[in-house]
Design a protein around this motif. Structure first.
Motif, PDB file in Angstrom:
ATOM      1  N   GLY A 114     -63.079   2.019  31.452  1.00 20.50           N
ATOM      2  CA  GLY A 114     -62.817   0.613  31.767  1.00 20.50           C
ATOM      3  C   GLY A 114     -64.035  -0.280  31.884  1.00 20.50           C
ATOM      4  N   LYS A 115     -65.175   0.129  31.318  1.00 24.45           N
ATOM      5  CA  LYS A 115     -66.386  -0.694  31.363  1.00 24.45           C
ATOM      6  C   LYS A 115     -66.494  -1.522  30.079  1.00 24.45           C
ATOM      7  CE  LYS A 115     -67.443   1.309  35.230  1.00 24.45           C
ATOM      8  NZ  LYS A 115     -67.164   0.605  36.490  1.00 24.45           N
ATOM      9  N   LEU A 116     -67.091  -2.703  30.194  1.00 19.97           N
ATOM     10  CA  LEU A 116     -67.199  -3.633  29.065  1.00 19.97           C
ATOM     11  C   LEU A 116     -68.537  -3.456  28.357  1.00 19.97           C
ATOM     12  CD1 LEU A 116     -65.754  -6.743  30.923  1.00 19.97           C
ATOM     13  CD2 LEU A 116     -64.544  -5.277  29.287  1.00 19.97           C
ATOM     14  N   VAL A 117     -68.474  -3.124  27.065  1.00 19.05           N
ATOM     15  CA  VAL A 117     -69.700  -2.901  26.286  1.00 19.05           C
ATOM     16  C   VAL A 117     -69.712  -3.820  25.070  1.00 19.05           C
ATOM     17  CG1 VAL A 117     -70.121  -0.531  27.045  1.00 19.05           C
ATOM     18  CG2 VAL A 117     -68.581  -0.941  25.108  1.00 19.05           C
ATOM     19  N   PRO A 146     -68.977   9.392  14.656  1.00 15.56           N
ATOM     20  CA  PRO A 146     -67.641   8.854  14.385  1.00 15.56           C
ATOM     21  C   PRO A 146     -66.798   8.580  15.630  1.00 15.56           C
ATOM     22  CG  PRO A 146     -67.673  11.221  13.963  1.00 15.56           C
ATOM     23  CD  PRO A 146     -69.084  10.819  14.294  1.00 15.56           C
ATOM     24  N   GLU A 147     -67.366   8.747  16.790  1.00 18.82           N
ATOM     25  CA  GLU A 147     -66.600   8.560  18.029  1.00 18.82           C
ATOM     26  C   GLU A 147     -66.131   7.110  18.193  1.00 18.82           C
ATOM     27  OE1 GLU A 147     -69.098  11.416  21.012  1.00 18.82           O
ATOM     28  OE2 GLU A 147     -70.179   9.885  19.885  1.00 18.82           O
ATOM     29  N   TRP A 148     -64.977   6.954  18.839  1.00 16.85           N
ATOM     30  CA  TRP A 148     -64.435   5.630  19.128  1.00 16.85           C
ATOM     31  C   TRP A 148     -64.898   5.165  20.503  1.00 16.85           C
ATOM     32  CZ3 TRP A 148     -60.392   2.836  16.345  1.00 16.85           C
ATOM     33  CH2 TRP A 148     -60.119   3.397  15.092  1.00 16.85           C
ATOM     34  N   VAL A 149     -65.177   3.877  20.622  1.00 20.08           N
ATOM     35  CA  VAL A 149     -65.601   3.305  21.904  1.00 20.08           C
ATOM     36  C   VAL A 149     -64.576   3.635  22.990  1.00 20.08           C
ATOM     37  CG1 VAL A 149     -66.072   1.152  23.148  1.00 20.08           C
ATOM     38  CG2 VAL A 149     -66.848   1.415  20.776  1.00 20.08           C
ATOM     39  N   LYS A 150     -63.292   3.507  22.657  1.00 19.69           N
ATOM     40  CA  LYS A 150     -62.210   3.694  23.636  1.00 19.69           C
ATOM     41  C   LYS A 150     -62.134   5.132  24.167  1.00 19.69           C
ATOM     42  CE  LYS A 150     -58.593   4.766  20.209  1.00 19.69           C
ATOM     43  NZ  LYS A 150     -58.369   6.165  20.612  1.00 19.69           N
ATOM     44  N   ASP A 151     -62.748   6.083  23.441  1.00 17.97           N
ATOM     45  CA  ASP A 151     -62.660   7.490  23.846  1.00 17.97           C
ATOM     46  C   ASP A 151     -63.848   7.973  24.657  1.00 17.97           C
ATOM     47  OD1 ASP A 151     -60.226   7.733  22.502  1.00 17.97           O
ATOM     48  OD2 ASP A 151     -61.194   8.360  20.625  1.00 17.97           O
ATOM     49  N   LEU A 152     -64.859   7.118  24.809  1.00 18.54           N
ATOM     50  CA  LEU A 152     -66.084   7.519  25.504  1.00 18.54           C
ATOM     51  C   LEU A 152     -66.224   6.797  26.840  1.00 18.54           C
ATOM     52  CD1 LEU A 152     -68.598   7.342  22.515  1.00 18.54           C
ATOM     53  CD2 LEU A 152     -67.547   9.402  23.479  1.00 18.54           C
ATOM     54  N   THR A 153     -66.839   7.463  27.807  1.00 21.88           N
ATOM     55  CA  THR A 153     -67.173   6.797  29.067  1.00 21.88           C
ATOM     56  C   THR A 153     -68.446   5.971  28.856  1.00 21.88           C
ATOM     57  OG1 THR A 153     -68.607   8.592  29.823  1.00 21.88           O
ATOM     58  CG2 THR A 153     -66.244   8.746  30.393  1.00 21.88           C
ATOM     59  N   LEU A 154     -68.731   5.082  29.803  1.00 22.63           N
ATOM     60  CA  LEU A 154     -69.958   4.296  29.710  1.00 22.63           C
ATOM     61  C   LEU A 154     -71.181   5.212  29.686  1.00 22.63           C
ATOM     62  CD1 LEU A 154     -71.473   1.631  29.634  1.00 22.63           C
ATOM     63  CD2 LEU A 154     -71.386   1.584  32.136  1.00 22.63           C
ATOM     64  N   GLU A 160     -71.437   8.178  28.524  1.00 22.98           N
ATOM     65  CA  GLU A 160     -71.558   8.787  27.195  1.00 22.98           C
ATOM     66  C   GLU A 160     -72.066   7.774  26.167  1.00 22.98           C
ATOM     67  OE1 GLU A 160     -68.026  12.160  27.504  1.00 22.98           O
ATOM     68  OE2 GLU A 160     -67.487  10.077  27.050  1.00 22.98           O
ATOM     69  N   ILE A 161     -71.559   6.540  26.241  1.00 25.42           N
ATOM     70  CA  ILE A 161     -72.015   5.473  25.328  1.00 25.42           C
ATOM     71  C   ILE A 161     -73.520   5.249  25.501  1.00 25.42           C
ATOM     72  CG2 ILE A 161     -71.943   2.953  24.990  1.00 25.42           C
ATOM     73  CD1 ILE A 161     -69.388   3.557  23.967  1.00 25.42           C
ATOM     74  N   LYS A 162     -73.968   5.262  26.746  1.00 26.80           N
ATOM     75  CA  LYS A 162     -75.387   4.991  27.030  1.00 26.80           C
ATOM     76  C   LYS A 162     -76.302   6.097  26.519  1.00 26.80           C
ATOM     77  CE  LYS A 162     -75.805   0.940  28.948  1.00 26.80           C
ATOM     78  NZ  LYS A 162     -76.634  -0.068  28.267  1.00 26.80           N
ATOM     79  N   GLU A 163     -75.735   7.265  26.210  1.00 26.31           N
ATOM     80  CA  GLU A 163     -76.538   8.360  25.650  1.00 26.31           C
ATOM     81  C   GLU A 163     -76.764   8.181  24.150  1.00 26.31           C
ATOM     82  OE1 GLU A 163     -74.315  11.840  26.627  1.00 26.31           O
ATOM     83  OE2 GLU A 163     -74.877  11.791  28.745  1.00 26.31           O
ATOM     84  N   ARG A 164     -75.963   7.337  23.514  1.00 25.68           N
ATOM     85  CA  ARG A 164     -76.055   7.155  22.069  1.00 25.68           C
ATOM     86  C   ARG A 164     -77.173   6.176  21.714  1.00 25.68           C
ATOM     87  NH1 ARG A 164     -73.179  10.623  23.712  1.00 25.68           N
ATOM     88  NH2 ARG A 164     -71.057  11.100  23.017  1.00 25.68           N
ATOM     89  N   GLU A 165     -77.807   6.410  20.587  1.00 29.08           N
ATOM     90  CA  GLU A 165     -78.964   5.611  20.152  1.00 29.08           C
ATOM     91  C   GLU A 165     -78.489   4.624  19.078  1.00 29.08           C
ATOM     92  OE1 GLU A 165     -82.069   4.157  17.975  1.00 29.08           O
ATOM     93  OE2 GLU A 165     -80.952   5.789  17.048  1.00 29.08           O
ATOM     94  N   ALA A 166     -78.840   3.348  19.239  1.00 27.56           N
ATOM     95  CA  ALA A 166     -78.245   2.318  18.377  1.00 27.56           C
ATOM     96  C   ALA A 166     -79.258   1.375  17.739  1.00 27.56           C
ATOM     97  CB  ALA A 166     -77.237   1.509  19.189  1.00 27.56           C
ATOM     98  N   GLY A 167     -80.471   1.874  17.509  1.00 29.82           N
ATOM     99  CA  GLY A 167     -81.488   1.022  16.898  1.00 29.82           C
ATOM    100  C   GLY A 167     -82.031   1.519  15.583  1.00 29.82           C
ATOM    101  N   SER A 168     -82.151   2.847  15.435  1.00 33.22           N
ATOM    102  CA  SER A 168     -82.850   3.400  14.265  1.00 33.22           C
ATOM    103  C   SER A 168     -82.077   3.210  12.964  1.00 33.22           C
ATOM    104  CB  SER A 168     -83.178   4.872  14.480  1.00 33.22           C
ATOM    105  OG  SER A 168     -82.000   5.613  14.726  1.00 33.22           O
ATOM    106  N   TRP A 169     -80.756   2.992  13.023  1.00 32.51           N
ATOM    107  CA  TRP A 169     -79.994   2.718  11.794  1.00 32.51           C
ATOM    108  C   TRP A 169     -80.542   1.478  11.083  1.00 32.51           C
ATOM    109  CZ3 TRP A 169     -77.357  -1.811  10.723  1.00 32.51           C
ATOM    110  CH2 TRP A 169     -77.234  -2.701  11.788  1.00 32.51           C
ATOM    111  N   PHE A 170     -81.058   0.534  11.868  1.00 29.67           N
ATOM    112  CA  PHE A 170     -81.578  -0.728  11.326  1.00 29.67           C
ATOM    113  C   PHE A 170     -83.005  -0.523  10.801  1.00 29.67           C
ATOM    114  CE2 PHE A 170     -83.436  -4.979  11.552  1.00 29.67           C
ATOM    115  CZ  PHE A 170     -82.426  -5.764  11.013  1.00 29.67           C
ATOM    116  N   HIS A 171     -83.813   0.123  11.627  1.00 31.15           N
ATOM    117  CA  HIS A 171     -85.191   0.476  11.230  1.00 31.15           C
ATOM    118  C   HIS A 171     -85.737   1.446  12.265  1.00 31.15           C
ATOM    119  CE1 HIS A 171     -89.484   0.156  10.312  1.00 31.15           C
ATOM    120  NE2 HIS A 171     -89.117  -0.332   9.127  1.00 31.15           N
TER     121      HIS A 171
END
Length: 245
Positions: free
Chosen positions: A45-48, A62-70, A72-83
């Motif tokens: 129930g956290k807003l990301v 391939p995980e869905w946002v709705k299936d992960l806790t905050l 777990e989301i915070k463990e994922r890396e979201a910058g290197s896909w760009f550069h």
């Protein structure tokens, strides 16, 4: 003071990994007067702030946002896909963005991603968070799911909403009034100068998306739009500064 709101689309997404705190902070440095971002909800129930319903494109899983806790989301890396220079960037929470803009005059456009996943109660949660930060006057809620916008208006009549749409809507200002929306967040080719003028005459403003071509930016400025959503807030800031708009 620029009258036209310079909305940085997912932050300065043309220069930095979208929907990261780096992208939001850099957008403000590049002249953005507004931030546009996407809101979804975790399993707990956290807003990301993330555009896609899955983490595949920006976090490589391939995980869905709705299936992960905050957590777990915070463990994922979201910058290197760009550069690779941006490795280590994380998916932020709504609170993190509101903390960033709280002491500024920035307008924040929150797009509720309720088209694929119908997050139960997301409208109330977003509105409660905005109120907790005392930012109601600086928020615009938008969505392609117009039922979400009607629900937001029911819960918080004082908070502005914007209708997201792609095609040539007939007399969209009339539809906006039915939905209770103050703004039309139209795809950049779904409006003309005549539509902008008629909407304005009917008390409704345009904030077209996602406009990256300076020539089209200029045409929209001339047409009289109230804001422009762009991946390159620096380009728009330069145009507005030249004209003293």
């Amino acid at each position: 003071m620029n009258d036209i709101i310079n909305f940085a689309h997912r932050g300065a997404a043309g220069h930095y990994p979208e929907n990261t705190m780096l992208s939001f902070a850099k957008a403000l440095e590049l002249g953005a007067t507004g931030i546009e971002t996407d809101v979804q909800m975790t399993r707990d129930g956290k807003l990301v702030l993330i555009h896609d319903e899955t983490l595949q494109r920006t976090a490589g899983t391939p995980e869905w946002v709705k299936d992960l806790t905050l957590a777990e989301i915070k463990e994922r890396e979201a910058g290197s896909w760009f550069h690779e220079d941006f490795a280590g960037e994380r998916i932020p929470t709504l609170e993190e963005l509101l903390d960033l803009v709280r002491s500024t005059d920035t307008i924040v456009n929150l797009e509720l991603k309720t088209g694929v996943v119908l997050y139960p109660g997301i409208e109330q949660k977003v509105l409660d968070t905005v109120r907790r930060y005392d930012l109601s006057e600086r928020i615009i809620i938008s969505s392609f799911n117009h039922y979400s916008l009607v629900e937001c208006k029911r819960l918080a009549p004082d908070i502005r909403t914007g209708i997201l749409y792609m095609e040539g809507l007939y007399e969209p200002w009339d539809y906006a009034k039915r939905v209770g929306a103050e703004a039309l967040h139209a795809y950049q080719y779904a409006l003309t100068p005549e539509l902008v003028a008629l909407a304005k005459a009917n008390g409704v403003v345009y904030h077209p998306f996602t406009v990256n071509d300076p020539k089209l930016m200029q045409a929209l400025i001339t047409a009289g739009v109230a804001g422009i959503i762009t991946d390159y807030p620096d380009r728009l800031a330069g145009l507005l500064a030249k004209q003293g708009v």
